[in-house]
Design a protein around this motif. Structure first.
Motif, mmCIF file in Angstrom:
data_model
loop_
_atom_site.group_PDB
_atom_site.id
_atom_site.type_symbol
_atom_site.label_atom_id
_atom_site.label_comp_id
_atom_site.label_asym_id
_atom_site.label_seq_id
_atom_site.Cartn_x
_atom_site.Cartn_y
_atom_site.Cartn_z
ATOM 1 N N VAL A 1 0.820 -1.213 0.000
ATOM 2 C CA VAL A 1 0.000 0.000 0.000
ATOM 3 C C VAL A 1 0.859 1.270 0.000
ATOM 4 N N ALA A 2 2.092 1.154 0.494
ATOM 5 C CA ALA A 2 2.993 2.321 0.499
ATOM 6 C C ALA A 2 3.341 2.763 -0.927
ATOM 7 N N MET A 3 3.177 1.849 -1.882
ATOM 8 C CA MET A 3 3.420 2.228 -3.286
ATOM 9 C C MET A 3 2.370 3.232 -3.734
ATOM 10 N N LYS A 4 1.126 2.930 -3.372
ATOM 11 C CA LYS A 4 0.020 3.825 -3.708
ATOM 12 C C LYS A 4 0.224 5.176 -3.029
ATOM 13 N N GLU A 5 0.594 5.094 -1.761
ATOM 14 C CA GLU A 5 0.830 6.309 -0.978
ATOM 15 C C GLU A 5 1.926 7.157 -1.625
ATOM 16 N N THR A 6 2.987 6.503 -2.083
ATOM 17 C CA THR A 6 4.085 7.220 -2.722
ATOM 18 C C THR A 6 3.612 7.916 -3.991
ATOM 19 N N ILE A 7 2.814 7.194 -4.782
ATOM 20 C CA ILE A 7 2.321 7.781 -6.030
ATOM 21 C C ILE A 7 1.428 8.986 -5.733
ATOM 22 N N GLU A 8 0.606 8.867 -4.688
ATOM 23 C CA GLU A 8 -0.243 10.007 -4.312
ATOM 24 C C GLU A 8 0.607 11.210 -3.893
ATOM 25 N N THR A 9 1.668 10.916 -3.138
ATOM 26 C CA THR A 9 2.563 12.005 -2.717
ATOM 27 C C THR A 9 3.241 12.645 -3.922
ATOM 28 N N LEU A 10 3.660 11.820 -4.878
ATOM 29 C CA LEU A 10 4.273 12.357 -6.100
ATOM 30 C C LEU A 10 3.294 13.259 -6.843
ATOM 31 N N LYS A 11 2.040 12.829 -6.874
ATOM 32 C CA LYS A 11 1.020 13.637 -7.559
ATOM 33 C C LYS A 11 0.848 14.975 -6.865
ATOM 34 N N GLU A 12 0.765 14.924 -5.534
ATOM 35 C CA GLU A 12 0.621 16.172 -4.763
ATOM 36 C C GLU A 12 1.761 17.141 -5.050
ATOM 37 N N GLU A 13 2.950 16.576 -5.259
ATOM 38 C CA GLU A 13 4.139 17.410 -5.487
ATOM 39 C C GLU A 13 4.291 17.803 -6.960
ATOM 40 N N GLY A 14 3.360 17.341 -7.786
ATOM 41 C CA GLY A 14 3.435 17.649 -9.211
ATOM 42 C C GLY A 14 4.555 16.916 -9.934
ATOM 43 N N LEU A 15 4.988 15.786 -9.389
ATOM 44 C CA LEU A 15 6.122 15.069 -9.981
ATOM 45 C C LEU A 15 5.709 13.814 -10.752
ATOM 46 N N TYR A 16 4.459 13.411 -10.570
ATOM 47 C CA TYR A 16 4.000 12.140 -11.154
ATOM 48 C C TYR A 16 4.157 12.102 -12.673
ATOM 49 N N GLU A 17 3.866 13.220 -13.318
ATOM 50 C CA GLU A 17 3.933 13.259 -14.783
ATOM 51 C C GLU A 17 5.375 13.263 -15.301
ATOM 52 N N LYS A 18 6.318 13.548 -14.418
ATOM 53 C CA LYS A 18 7.709 13.709 -14.845
ATOM 54 C C LYS A 18 8.501 12.408 -14.859
ATOM 55 N N VAL A 19 7.954 11.362 -14.243
ATOM 56 C CA VAL A 19 8.691 10.092 -14.152
ATOM 57 C C VAL A 19 7.801 8.923 -14.544
ATOM 58 N N LYS A 20 8.453 7.838 -14.929
ATOM 59 C CA LYS A 20 7.747 6.576 -15.145
ATOM 60 C C LYS A 20 7.903 5.757 -13.865
ATOM 61 N N ILE A 21 6.856 5.063 -13.500
ATOM 62 C CA ILE A 21 6.914 4.307 -12.253
ATOM 63 C C ILE A 21 6.811 2.807 -12.523
ATOM 64 N N MET A 22 7.811 2.074 -11.997
ATOM 65 C CA MET A 22 7.820 0.618 -12.102
ATOM 66 C C MET A 22 7.686 0.024 -10.709
ATOM 67 N N ILE A 23 6.830 -0.986 -10.584
ATOM 68 C CA ILE A 23 6.735 -1.662 -9.289
ATOM 69 C C ILE A 23 6.858 -3.170 -9.472
ATOM 70 N N GLY A 24 7.253 -3.833 -8.392
ATOM 71 C CA GLY A 24 7.356 -5.278 -8.441
ATOM 72 C C GLY A 24 7.508 -5.854 -7.048
ATOM 73 N N GLY A 25 7.582 -7.176 -6.979
ATOM 74 C CA GLY A 25 7.665 -7.877 -5.703
ATOM 75 C C GLY A 25 6.558 -8.898 -5.607
ATOM 76 N N ALA A 26 6.753 -9.900 -4.744
ATOM 77 C CA ALA A 26 5.859 -11.063 -4.701
ATOM 78 C C ALA A 26 4.358 -10.729 -4.604
ATOM 79 N N PRO A 27 3.921 -9.808 -3.735
ATOM 80 C CA PRO A 27 2.471 -9.611 -3.615
ATOM 81 C C PRO A 27 1.893 -8.687 -4.695
ATOM 82 N N VAL A 28 2.740 -8.111 -5.510
ATOM 83 C CA VAL A 28 2.306 -7.098 -6.471
ATOM 84 C C VAL A 28 1.876 -7.765 -7.773
ATOM 85 N N SER A 29 0.887 -7.195 -8.415
ATOM 86 C CA SER A 29 0.407 -7.757 -9.685
ATOM 87 C C SER A 29 0.237 -6.653 -10.712
#
Ligand code: B1M
Length: 209
Positions: free
Chosen positions: A154-182
């Motif tokens: 869930v911290a991944m979602k939280e991070t993305i929300e924080t990036l959006k708040e900071e206006g940085l989300y559009e500036k980067v590509k986001i990759m996620i992974g790990g056993a529970p992630v789909s």
């Protein structure tokens, strides 16, 4: 050439001494640094990526190959000129807040380095705020987040929300992974998913294209 093949084989076989020696031999022979890098070391590591994807080698072997790659790089580094190492992109990597697992993330980072990416690894238990700070400091093309616990993804979602708040989300590509992630979860939160280290390299290349 035979020398480059020897270097590549030393990486594939995870022979640390041989990697060092074969790079030195190629240097003594007058080969150029960038050719040793691209046709020897990186060619070898790419092959390791293919073998890993095909299930021919496993994590421990990949880690040993990465060590051999690093040993070869140490010998080669003083001979590389600026510009020889063409960086295809820059990525900030982190295991997310609350999560201490870092073996998988390190493996992904190593394979991406082998493929020519510059990786800034922020470590484990990295808060959204720290990731935001790093984006401001390093201006990466990609953020790579790893989580191994259902309670920390869930911290991944939280991070993305924080990036959006900071206006940085559009500036980067986001990759996620790990056993529970789909893939489904990634889409839900506005990120891109890959299942393992070599798939991560493919995904990064797609995102950079
Ligand atoms: Co933990 N642990 N662990 N653990 N641990 C798991 C993840 C678990 C599945 C074991 C189990 O119960 N069967 C389970 C999670 C259950 C869940 O939430 N669904 C678990 C648990 C519960 C815990 C603790 C809570 C245990 C406790 O204390 N009660 C605790 C939590 C600590 C914390 O994080 N806050 C804990 C602790 C630990 C150790 C510290 C002992 C150790 C970590 C050491 C370290 O990393 N330095 C550890 C380990 C080693 C594991 C297992 C056994 C192995 C993980 C691993 O390294 N795999 C794991 C069980 C398992 O997965 N079989 C388990 C090898 C690695 C190469 O694979 O990490 O999957 P993996 O990475 C892959 C892909 O996932 C993908 O590519 C990698 C390479 O192919 N990938 C990405 C990963 N990140 C990516 C990012 C990308 C793309 C792909 O893009 C950016």
């Amino acid at each position: 050439s035979v020398l480059f093949e020897q270097i590549a084989d030393s990486i594939i076989d995870g022979m640390i001494e041989e990697a060092r020696d074969s790079v030195q031999k190629a240097l003594d022979d007058g080969c150029e640094g960038k050719d040793i890098l691209n046709e020897g070391l990186i060619a070898g590591m790419n092959e390791v990526g293919v073998l890993f994807k095909e299930g021919e080698v496993f994590v421990p072997e990949v880690l040993i190959s990465a060590k051999a790659m690093n040993a070869g790089m140490e010998v080669l580094k003083p001979y590389l000129q600026e510009g020889d190492v063409k960086k295809v992109g820059k990525a900030v990597f982190a295991t997310v807040k609350g999560d201490l697992h870092d073996i998988g993330k390190k493996l992904v980072a190593l394979m991406m380095e082998g493929a020519g990416y510059e990786i800034i690894d922020l470590g484990v238990d990295v808060s959204p705020e720290k990731i935001v700070e790093a984006v401001k400091q390093y201006n990466p093309d990609i953020i790579g987040m790893s989580a191994m616990l259902t309670t920390t993804m869930v911290a991944m979602k939280e991070t993305i929300e924080t990036l959006k708040e900071e206006g940085l989300y559009e500036k980067v590509k986001i990759m996620i992974g790990g056993a529970p992630v789909s893939d489904k979860y990634a889409k839900q939160i506005g990120a891109n998913y890959s299942s393992d280290a070599s798939a991560a390299v493919d995904l990064a290349n797609q995102l950079m294209a």
